[in-house]
Enzyme design. Structure first.
Site, short mmCIF file in Angstrom:
data_model
loop_
_atom_site.label_atom_id
_atom_site.label_comp_id
_atom_site.label_asym_id
_atom_site.label_seq_id
_atom_site.Cartn_x
_atom_site.Cartn_y
_atom_site.Cartn_z
CG ASP A 63 -1.81 1.18 1.35
OD1 ASP A 63 -1.57 2.18 0.64
OD2 ASP A 63 -2.76 1.12 2.15
CB SER A 140 -2.14 12.20 -15.62
OG SER A 140 -3.38 12.67 -16.10
CE1 TYR A 153 -5.45 11.53 -11.30
CE2 TYR A 153 -5.72 12.98 -13.20
CZ TYR A 153 -5.25 11.81 -12.64
OH TYR A 153 -4.56 10.91 -13.43
CE LYS A 157 -1.80 10.88 -11.47
NZ LYS A 157 -0.93 9.72 -11.34
P1 NAD Z 1 -6.67 1.72 -12.30
O1 NAD Z 1 -7.65 2.29 -11.36
O2 NAD Z 1 -7.02 0.48 -13.02
O3 NAD Z 1 -5.26 1.45 -11.60
C1 NAD Z 1 -4.79 2.16 -10.48
C2 NAD Z 1 -4.25 1.15 -9.50
O4 NAD Z 1 -3.71 1.83 -8.35
C3 NAD Z 1 -5.36 0.23 -9.01
O5 NAD Z 1 -4.94 -1.11 -9.19
C4 NAD Z 1 -5.50 0.59 -7.55
O6 NAD Z 1 -5.87 -0.51 -6.75
C5 NAD Z 1 -4.09 1.06 -7.23
N1 NAD Z 1 -4.03 1.82 -5.98
C6 NAD Z 1 -4.89 2.77 -5.52
N2 NAD Z 1 -4.53 3.16 -4.28
C7 NAD Z 1 -3.43 2.44 -3.96
C8 NAD Z 1 -2.60 2.37 -2.81
N3 NAD Z 1 -2.84 3.13 -1.73
N4 NAD Z 1 -1.54 1.52 -2.81
C9 NAD Z 1 -1.30 0.74 -3.88
N5 NAD Z 1 -2.06 0.74 -4.99
C10 NAD Z 1 -3.12 1.58 -5.02
O7 NAD Z 1 -6.35 2.86 -13.34
P2 NAD Z 1 -5.07 3.09 -14.30
O8 NAD Z 1 -5.60 3.91 -15.42
O9 NAD Z 1 -4.37 1.84 -14.61
O10 NAD Z 1 -4.16 4.04 -13.39
C11 NAD Z 1 -2.77 3.88 -13.26
C12 NAD Z 1 -2.11 5.25 -13.26
O11 NAD Z 1 -2.36 5.87 -14.52
C13 NAD Z 1 -2.65 6.21 -12.21
O12 NAD Z 1 -1.55 6.85 -11.58
C14 NAD Z 1 -3.46 7.20 -13.01
O13 NAD Z 1 -3.49 8.47 -12.42
C15 NAD Z 1 -2.70 7.21 -14.32
N6 NAD Z 1 -3.47 7.72 -15.46
C16 NAD Z 1 -4.61 7.08 -15.89
C17 NAD Z 1 -5.33 7.60 -16.95
C18 NAD Z 1 -6.60 6.93 -17.47
O14 NAD Z 1 -7.32 7.55 -18.24
N7 NAD Z 1 -6.88 5.70 -17.11
C19 NAD Z 1 -4.90 8.77 -17.58
C20 NAD Z 1 -3.74 9.38 -17.14
C21 NAD Z 1 -3.03 8.84 -16.07
#
Ligand code: NAD
Length: 295
Positions: A63, A140, A153, A157
């Site tokens: 975590d 992001s 958010y 970021k």
């Molecule tokens: P997602 O929600 O599938 O993955 C995020 C993961 O982080 C999840 O598995 C969640 O359980 C985990 N997480 C949350 N809190 C946590 C904690 N305290 N400790 C450990 N793990 C934790 O979404 P994703 O799109 O795969 O996101 C991954 C990264 O990509 C993030 O940092 C997000 O900000 C970034 N991002 C996503 C997008 C999008 O459109 N999906 C766009 C830009 C950036």
């Protein structure tokens, strides 16, 4: 030679896809420590690697908001070192600022900012002493330019960008590379997992009607932007791989191949207003010019 990779947030999305790709590398170049906050969610990852990769994949609890849990995961890395650290865990928060509770706001900063910083604190000393390492951070577009109804958010970021750029200046003296992988919309559980104020939510009752109307327009715009532009996690993973394999990795990679157009505007028109105006038009007008918020 075998590279040890540790990735945060691997129960879904980008982290899961990256872990699967690296663990099933045809050349077996990587030993992957896929970490997740809640090990009960490991089934999806296990199904995706089809149980074939025992020697290249290990799943650990971590975590990012809990320094003890980070240390425990670090101490369970059998090779005793991590060559490539991927700070990927993150959460979203969407809605008018006035309705956000203090807990929700803090949680976003805890995971996205302090989670990333605490992870770095745990793994940098070893990389520094070995004068070698690569840190990759899932960035992001929301860390490059502001987005309405995403104040917290984007703040988190933007903060990550500042931390990474600051660190990169120091870490080049240690032969440690830092790379931000800047993503636009990606097809993951992110939208499901993010805390979003839903239109019928009672917290919106006290909100002024113009903000409410603009929020609804924003949600429509968001839905369309996702439909039109969202990338698959495989596309994102390719960019990670490029960065990981590069002998001289860049500081920023854009998963769309180029910086978002409005970022260029923001950087060339330094008074800042041009970006703000254009983003406003883009968000509130272009997606649905027939229905304006004339309140
Ligand atoms: P997602 O929600 O599938 O993955 C995020 C993961 O982080 C999840 O598995 C969640 O359980 C985990 N997480 C949350 N809190 C946590 C904690 N305290 N400790 C450990 N793990 C934790 O979404 P994703 O799109 O795969 O996101 C991954 C990264 O990509 C993030 O940092 C997000 O900000 C970034 N991002 C996503 C997008 C999008 O459109 N999906 C766009 C830009 C950036």
């Amino acid at each position: 030679s075998l590279k040890v990779v540790l990735i945060t947030g691997c129960s879904s999305g980008i982290g899961l896809s990256l872990a699967v790709r690296l663990a099933s590398d045809p050349e077996k170049n990587y030993k992957v420590y896929a970490t997740m906050r809640n090990l009960e969610k490991k089934q999806r990852l296990l199904e995706s690697v089809k149980g074939l990769h025992k020697e290249t994949l290990d799943i650990l609890q971590m975590d990012v908001t809990d320094p003890l849990s980070i240390q425990r995961a670090r101490d369970r890395v059998q090779e005793g070192q991590v060559d490539i650290l991927v700070c990927n865990a993150g959460v979203g928060l969407m809605g008018p600022l006035e309705v956000q509770g203090p807990e929700e706001m803090r949680r976003v900063m805890e995971v996205n900012l302090f989670g990333t910083l605490q992870t770095l604190q745990a793994f940098l000393p070893d990389m520094k002493s070995r004068r070698e390492g690569h840190v990759l951070v899932t960035g992001s577009n929301g860390g490059l330019h502001g987005l309405p109804f995403n104040e917290v958010y984007c703040a988190s970021k933007f903060a990550v960008e500042g931390a990474c750029e600051s660190l990169a200046i120091l870490l080049q003296q240690f032969n440690i590379h830092v790379s931000l992988i800047e993503c636009g919309p990606v097809n993951t559980d992110f939208l499901i997992n993010l805390q979003k104020t839903e239109p019928g939510d009672s917290s919106l009752d006290a909100l002024d009607p113009l903000t409410l109307c603009l929020y609804q327009r924003f949600l429509m715009h968001c839905g369309m932007a996702f439909q039109n532009a969202a990338q698959d996690t495989e596309d994102i993973v390719k960019v990670f791989l490029d960065a990981i394999r590069s002998p001289e990795p860049a500081f920023r990679y854009y998963t769309n191949g180029t910086a978002p157009p409005l970022v260029k505007l923001k950087n060339t028109k330094v008074d800042g207003l041009e970006y703000i105006r254009e983003m406003g038009k883009h968000t509130f007008l272009q997606s649905n010019p027939g229905h304006l918020c004339l309140l």
